[in-house]
Design an enzyme around this catalytic site. Structure first.
Site, PDB file in Angstrom:
ATOM      1  N   ASP A   8      56.141  39.316 -92.539  1.00 19.88           N
ATOM      2  CA  ASP A   8      56.118  38.177 -93.458  1.00 19.88           C
ATOM      3  C   ASP A   8      57.028  37.134 -92.819  1.00 19.88           C
ATOM      4  OD1 ASP A   8      55.948  36.445 -95.590  1.00 19.88           O
ATOM      5  OD2 ASP A   8      57.237  37.630 -96.912  1.00 19.88           O
ATOM      6  N   GLU A  69      51.295  37.640 -92.196  1.00 21.63           N
ATOM      7  CA  GLU A  69      50.817  36.733 -93.229  1.00 21.63           C
ATOM      8  C   GLU A  69      50.739  35.319 -92.659  1.00 21.63           C
ATOM      9  OE1 GLU A  69      52.198  36.643 -97.533  1.00 21.63           O
ATOM     10  OE2 GLU A  69      53.072  34.785 -96.749  1.00 21.63           O
ATOM     11  N   ASP A 141      61.633  40.070 -98.838  1.00 21.09           N
ATOM     12  CA  ASP A 141      60.522  39.811 -97.920  1.00 21.09           C
ATOM     13  C   ASP A 141      59.973  41.085 -97.285  1.00 21.09           C
ATOM     14  OD1 ASP A 141      60.362  36.819 -97.941  1.00 21.09           O
ATOM     15  OD2 ASP A 141      62.472  37.068 -97.428  1.00 21.09           O
TER      16      ASP A 141
END
Length: 161
Positions: A8, A69, A141
Site C-alpha cells: 500500500d 494498490e 497501512d
C-alpha cells in the site's frame, strides 16, 4: 509454494504484507508491517529510505509476485506528487532487485474482493482477522497491504500498466 508481497504505497508510510501458499488453498500470512519515513526529511531523503527499506524486504522475503494498490487522488495534488514519486521508486527497486513487474490493483477492486469496495480500515481488518484467524489485526497501512496481497494471491487482476 508461491510467495506474494502486497504493498500500500505512500511517501510517509508504505504498508507491506507477505503471504505464502499453494494455488487453490488459503495462504499463510508470514509477516506484515509499515515502512515509515520522517516528515521532517526532504523528499529525496525519504525516497532513499524507501529504496533501502524495500530492498531489505525483497532480499529477506524473496517474493514470487507483487501486488500494489494503484493510488487514487481527488484534489490533494501535493500528496499525490509524493505518493507518485514513492511509487516510482517502488517500481524501480522491484524491477532492479527482482526483475519483476508488479500488478496494480484498484482500491475498490481489492476491497470488493474482501466484501465491499468502500470498506473502512476497521472493516478490512475485521475481514482479514477472520480469514487468517488472527487474535488482533492492526488498523494501519499494513492491513490494506494484507488485503492487497490476498487479492493478488487469489488471482485478482485489473490490467493497469
Amino acid at each position: 509454494m508461491t510467495r506474494w508481497l502486497g504493498l500500500d504505497p505512500g511517501l510517509a508510510r508504505i504498508g507491506w504484507a507477505v503471504l505464502e501458499g499453494e494455488s487453490g488453498q488459503a495462504p499463510q500470512l508470514l509477516d506484515y508491517g509499515v515502512i515509515e519515513t520522517e516528515k521532517n526529511l526532504t523528499t529525496p531523503a525519504r525516497l532513499l529510505e524507501i529504496e533501502q527499506d524495500l530492498s531489505y524486504l525483497l532480499a529477506e522475503f524473496k517474493p514470487d509476485d507483487i501486488a500494489i494498490e494503484m493510488p487514487f487522488f481527488n484534489r490533494q495534488i501535493k500528496a499525490a506528487g509524493g505518493v507518485l514519486q514513492a511509487l516510482g521508486v517502488i517500481n524501480l527497486v522491484i524491477y532492479r532487485d527482482l526483475g519483476k513487474v508488479p500488478i496494480f490493483l484498484h482500491q475498490a477492486s481489492w476491497k470488493c474482493h474482501l466484501g465491499h469496495g468502500r470498506a473502512s480500515k476497521q472493516e478490512v481488518a475485521a475481514m482479514l482477522q477472520q480469514f487468517f484467524v488472527l487474535d488482533t489485526a492492526a488498523i494501519d497501512d499494513s492491513v490494506d497491504a494484507i488485503g492487497i496481497a490476498l487479492a493478488g494471491f487469489q488471482g485478482l487482476r485489473n490490467d493497469i500498466t
